[in-house]
Design an enzyme around this catalytic site. Structure first.
Site, PDB file in Angstrom:
ATOM      1  CG  HIS A   7       8.338  -4.933   6.354  1.00 11.69           C
ATOM      2  ND1 HIS A   7       9.206  -3.928   6.000  1.00 11.69           N
ATOM      3  CD2 HIS A   7       8.659  -5.246   7.636  1.00 11.69           C
ATOM      4  CE1 HIS A   7      10.017  -3.661   7.009  1.00 11.69           C
ATOM      5  NE2 HIS A   7       9.693  -4.454   8.020  1.00 11.69           N
ATOM      6  N   PRO A   8       6.568  -2.139   5.204  1.00 10.70           N
ATOM      7  CG  PRO A   8       7.015  -0.684   6.947  1.00 10.70           C
ATOM      8  CD  PRO A   8       6.365  -1.998   6.657  1.00 10.70           C
ATOM      9  CB  THR A   9      11.527  -0.954   3.983  1.00 18.24           C
ATOM     10  OG1 THR A   9      11.645  -1.753   5.181  1.00 18.24           O
ATOM     11  CG2 THR A   9      11.352   0.505   4.369  1.00 18.24           C
ATOM     12  CB  ALA A  10      11.168  -6.086   4.213  1.00 20.47           C
ATOM     13  N   GLY A  11       8.559  -5.490   1.934  1.00 16.09           N
ATOM     14  CA  GLY A  11       7.561  -6.131   1.076  1.00 16.09           C
ATOM     15  C   GLY A  11       7.018  -7.431   1.634  1.00 16.09           C
TER      16      GLY A  11
ATOM     17  N   GLY B 244       0.751 -13.600   8.459  1.00 17.68           N
ATOM     18  CA  GLY B 244       0.970 -12.164   8.575  1.00 17.68           C
ATOM     19  C   GLY B 244      -0.209 -11.339   8.095  1.00 17.68           C
TER      20      GLY B 244
ATOM     21  CG  HIS C 226      14.827 -12.061 -11.221  1.00 17.00           C
ATOM     22  ND1 HIS C 226      13.829 -12.519 -10.402  1.00 17.00           N
ATOM     23  CD2 HIS C 226      15.390 -13.163 -11.757  1.00 17.00           C
ATOM     24  CE1 HIS C 226      13.801 -13.836 -10.437  1.00 17.00           C
ATOM     25  NE2 HIS C 226      14.744 -14.254 -11.261  1.00 17.00           N
TER      26      HIS C 226
END
Lengths: 297, 297
Positions: free
Chosen positions: B169-173, B164, B82
């Protein structure tokens, strides 16, 4: 499915607002029920309201209101147009969802025993809870009213109460308790001033004259137009959408049209869901699909 | 009338049940909301659930679930069929009752600012909350997915987030937040095996081809029979009963009949009440007349 019933207790006080409010407040104090639609009438000298909740909570709520009514109402000085036999006059329990008629009958008996034991008031069971044919109809149970029953209860074996002693409570009289189906009030307005057509259609659709099951109907003049006014005493047998279609069929024969219809007062969600299910051939549609229903489960 | 909205947050985790449960539980911990219908899919590697309650409570609930998803999901190792751009991927707010679209748009912006500030995740507004035409459709906002956006957000001014910094975000996108109308899924099954009739009727009723407003429709083969499958994207414009009647009209021209219909999934009470009101000319019928509604007010 959440178990839900309705109760509409009737009390013999419609003039003293302080007393009315105390009875109403007592019912509200019980947690887990909603108590609303307080109505009172001076000429009837009578008030009533609606309690909705789980069977046990509704029983607790109505009992608290009865306890207060028993203390504050004296039937010996009560005057009013409406027939009555007690301070708390009638208590019907009505299944709304997830509760069978049997459970409501059992609940009415449980309350009856508790009232006789703790409040010392004789109890008559009526409607689906009745133990004798001549106690099904409320009018039969209230025959002679408070004044007549005061004497009769002591001497006539047919008036012996279902619970409690064969003598009225000295101030609170007696009470009628029972279970009955939900009553849907539904009117269909025709685009004709010819009231006789509404009367004829009412005659075609009411059960008494061979029409639809569990339908009571009369033809009226409302604002100059013809109205078929109905009480649907068992919407699981005949729902409002069934009567709409049946009336529509008859209007064609009388060459008139349906102008509008009105669901009067409250209606259980299940009646609405049934109407959708049947009208749109949506056989699998369930009240659990109503988003808001998630919030009260 | 009680203010009620729905939110269906989508998260990029459909395989690790422990992580899914922690996200789901975080949403449930907030008081005054109902959280239900958790769904997850391994091939999509994605989960979603429904939150219903007052606007403020739903915002608090979905924010708590986002906080957990931000900690536990690393988009750098996420694989799934997805399209997605973040750990929390999409958050739609949907008005249910007593709340305007404007209020839901405002709520989406409030959450957007909070997410950018407290979770350090860039936020794109979509649907009714969109600030640019090319962000109304979710597919456009997710173009290039996490991997593509990681590069583009830094260099392409058209991909600058609404809230923002211009870097993921480095892991959360990143996350897409917005307000949209409630979508009613409704199917009408015909008593014919000729799928071409369902396709023709779908073509007659869908908005795109000049049919009913806010209706998307396709013709399918379901269990050997023809089905007109619809998404009603604004039931206040065209409700399920309207499409039933319109399809019924076309079935007569094609000489077939409606076999059944199905309301798929959840539906707001107001859609059901509207269908009753219109079908039975009961113009004054209101959802406040539904007995059970008293219980969640």
């Amino acid at each position: 499915m959440q178990k839900l019933i309705e109760c509409v207790p009737n009390f013999s006080e419609g003039r003293n607002k302080k007393v009315i409010d105390k009875i109403f407040s007592a019912a509200k104090k019980v947690k887990g029920v909603k108590v609303f639609e307080l109505e009172f009438d001076k000429s009837h000298n009578r008030c009533l309201f609606t309690i909705v909740g789980s069977p046990e909570n509704v029983l607790a709520s109505v009992f608290e209101s009865m306890r207060v009514a028993t203390k504050l109402i004296d039937m010996n000085s009560h005057l009013g147009e409406h027939p009555r036999i007690g301070a708390t006059d009638v208590i019907p329990f009505v299944p709304i969802s997830g509760v069978s008629m049997k459970e409501c009958v059992d609940l009415s008996k449980k309350l009856g025993k508790k009232v006789a034991r703790e409040l010392k008031i004789p109890v008559y069971l009526y409607e689906d809870s009745a133990t004798r044919k001549d106690r099904v109809n409320l009018a039969d149970v209230r025959k002679g009213e408070y004044e007549g029953l005061k004497r009769e209860i002591k001497v006539n074996p047919d008036r012996k109460p279902d619970y409690g002693a064969s003598s009225l409570h000295p101030t609170a009289g007696a009470v009628v308790i029972g279970a009955r189906k939900y009553l849907v009030a539904y009117n269909v307005n025709l685009d004709t001033k010819d009231i006789s057509i509404a009367k004829k259609i009412a005659g075609k659709i009411r059960e008494k004259d061979g029409g639809l099951k569990a339908v009571k109907a009369l033809g009226f003049n409302v604002g100059g137009y013809a109205q078929v006014s109905m009480n649907l005493v068992d919407f699981e047998k005949t729902n409002f959408d069934d009567t709409f279609r049946e009336i529509e069929k008859w209007t064609k024969k009388f060459n008139v049209k349906i102008k509008s219809s009105e669901i009067y007062g409250m209606i259980p969600l299940e009646a609405v869901v049934r109407a959708i299910r049947y009208t749109f051939k949506a056989n699998s549609f369930k009240s659990d699909q109503i988003l808001e229903k998630k919030l009260f489960e």
